[in-house]
Design a protein around this motif. Structure first.
Motif, PDB file in Angstrom:
ATOM      1  N   GLY A 315       0.798  -1.227   0.000  1.00  0.00           N
ATOM      2  CA  GLY A 315       0.000   0.000   0.000  1.00  0.00           C
ATOM      3  C   GLY A 315       0.822   1.263   0.000  1.00  0.00           C
ATOM      4  N   HIS A 348      -4.724   7.312  -2.700  1.00  0.00           N
ATOM      5  CA  HIS A 348      -5.779   6.304  -2.566  1.00  0.00           C
ATOM      6  C   HIS A 348      -6.312   5.836  -3.909  1.00  0.00           C
ATOM      7  N   ARG A 349      -5.955   6.509  -5.004  1.00  0.00           N
ATOM      8  CA  ARG A 349      -6.515   6.194  -6.309  1.00  0.00           C
ATOM      9  C   ARG A 349      -5.836   4.956  -6.903  1.00  0.00           C
TER      10      ARG A 349
END
Length: 383
Positions: A315, A348-349
């Motif tokens: 992430g 976050h995209r």
């Protein structure tokens, strides 16, 4: 004059003619009907070519419909011409000279009218030809633009390798040249997998713009790829690249950032030669630049002073870029601050959208146009 022309043949044949004139619609009407009648003429009167054509011709009669002024044509004022009455002027020899002058003027006017019609016709044909030529040139120009764009896209695809498919890694890139009409520039990247499965990334910013700087950047990426595949240590590659290329291109100057990522462990290594630092945005939103001191190709004492080691968690977002992304407003420090904020906003995209979204935010105001490269990397969470 038209009446005289019609009467001439009749008089030469000894035949009489009758000329009548009457107001049409009553004595107060402003239209006059003048009728020429040759009672002994056989067939139709030849009215073609008269100074004043007779619109109403029937057999041996020709009629003209003329507009007349309000004044009485039989008044002395109307009947006098140059001090003589109309009758005396008509009977004198001066009328013949006046007729000939008037005929010459009418002939000249007819010639001018014919030339004007001819010119209008030629102009219409020329204008139609010009319009057709313009349309044809527009079509050819459109075809050339499409062909030019296709060549540029193929050239760009050839210069910029597609992301390698590596399980556990997402890769995306955005590139925009300083000149929209040129697909190439001094900003270039290269990425490939080493024999041990590690991903190697090279970011190059060669001094200059256009094809010449592209050639310099290609030389750097090719040399780095060769040395990396030969197994040279990451820290030594920049200095070794300098030693190889300087004899071939003494004017070459380029900043270089090298990165290696292990997709299994998330281990990251960075070597830098005068290039803007990589930006790491953690999954929790914290961000910081990964600073490594060093000097680029063509600089004094080239090479990376050390290799920076870091770790990427699933992430986390790693952004590698060139100075065209942060120096559009001519303030590097301000650009780096805005870059951190833009990366946080878009982290976050989907990764494929992040480089272009960040570049769009960074270039809302452009005081200094430059080639721009933004490369994003993220370790995917396990299933």
């Amino acid at each position: 004059m038209s009446v005289s022309d019609l009467a001439a043949d009749e008089f030469r044949a000894g035949r009489p003619v009758i000329l009548t004139a009457a107001r049409e619609g009553g004595p107060d009407a402003r239209a006059l009907a003048v009728t020429f009648h040759a009672p002994q003429h056989t067939g139709h009167l030849a009215t073609e070519g008269l100074p004043l054509s007779a619109p109403a011709t029937s057999g041996n009669k020709a009629t003209w419909h003329l507009a007349v002024p309000d004044a009485d044509l039989t008044s002395p004022a109307e009947r006098r011409v140059h001090g003589r009455t109309m009758d005396s002027a008509w009977l004198s020899g001066e009328s013949h000279d006046s007729d000939e002058e008037l005929r010459a003027a009418l002939v000249q006017a007819d010639n001018l009218a014919r030339q004007h019609r001819l010119l209008k016709h030629e102009f219409a044909e020329t204008n139609a030809g010009v319009v057709a030529l313009y349309v044809q040139l527009e079509e050819q120009d459109e075809q050339l633009r499409k062909a030019h764009g296709q060549v540029l896209r193929e050239l760009e695809d050839a210069l910029r390798p597609r992301p390698p498919l590596i399980p556990g890694l997402e890769l995306a890139v955005h590139y925009a040249p300083a000149d929209p009409g040129a697909p190439t520039g001094g900003d270039l990247y290269d990425w490939f997998t080493l024999p041990d499965g590690t991903l190697h990334i090279t970011i190059v910013d060669a001094v200059g713009h256009g094809v010449r700087s592209t050639r310099s950047a290609l030389n750097v990426t090719h040399a780095v790829r060769t040395l990396a595949l030969e197994g040279h240590p990451l820290q030594s590659i920049l200095a070794r690249t300098h030693d190889i290329l300087m004899p071939l291109d003494p004017k070459l100057m380029a900043t270089v950032l090298l990165a290696r990522v292990d997709p299994v462990t998330g281990d990251l290594q960075l070597a830098n030669g005068s290039h803007p630092p990589a930006l790491l945005v953690r999954l929790d939103g914290t961000a910081h630049h990964l600073e490594v001191r060093g000097r680029g190709i063509g600089f004094p004492l080239p090479g990376s002073e050390r290799v920076l080691s870091a770790h990427l968690d699933p992430g986390d977002l790693l952004l590698l870029y060139t100075d065209g992304l942060t120096e559009s407003r001519k303030d590097v420090c301000e650009g780096e601050i805005r870059l951190v904020q833009a990366a946080r906003n878009h982290a976050h995209r989907p990764l494929a959208d992040i480089p272009t979204a960040i570049a769009t935010d960074m270039h809302t105001i452009v005081h200094h146009a430059d080639d721009t490269l933004a490369l994003a990397l993220r370790i995917t969470p396990p299933p």
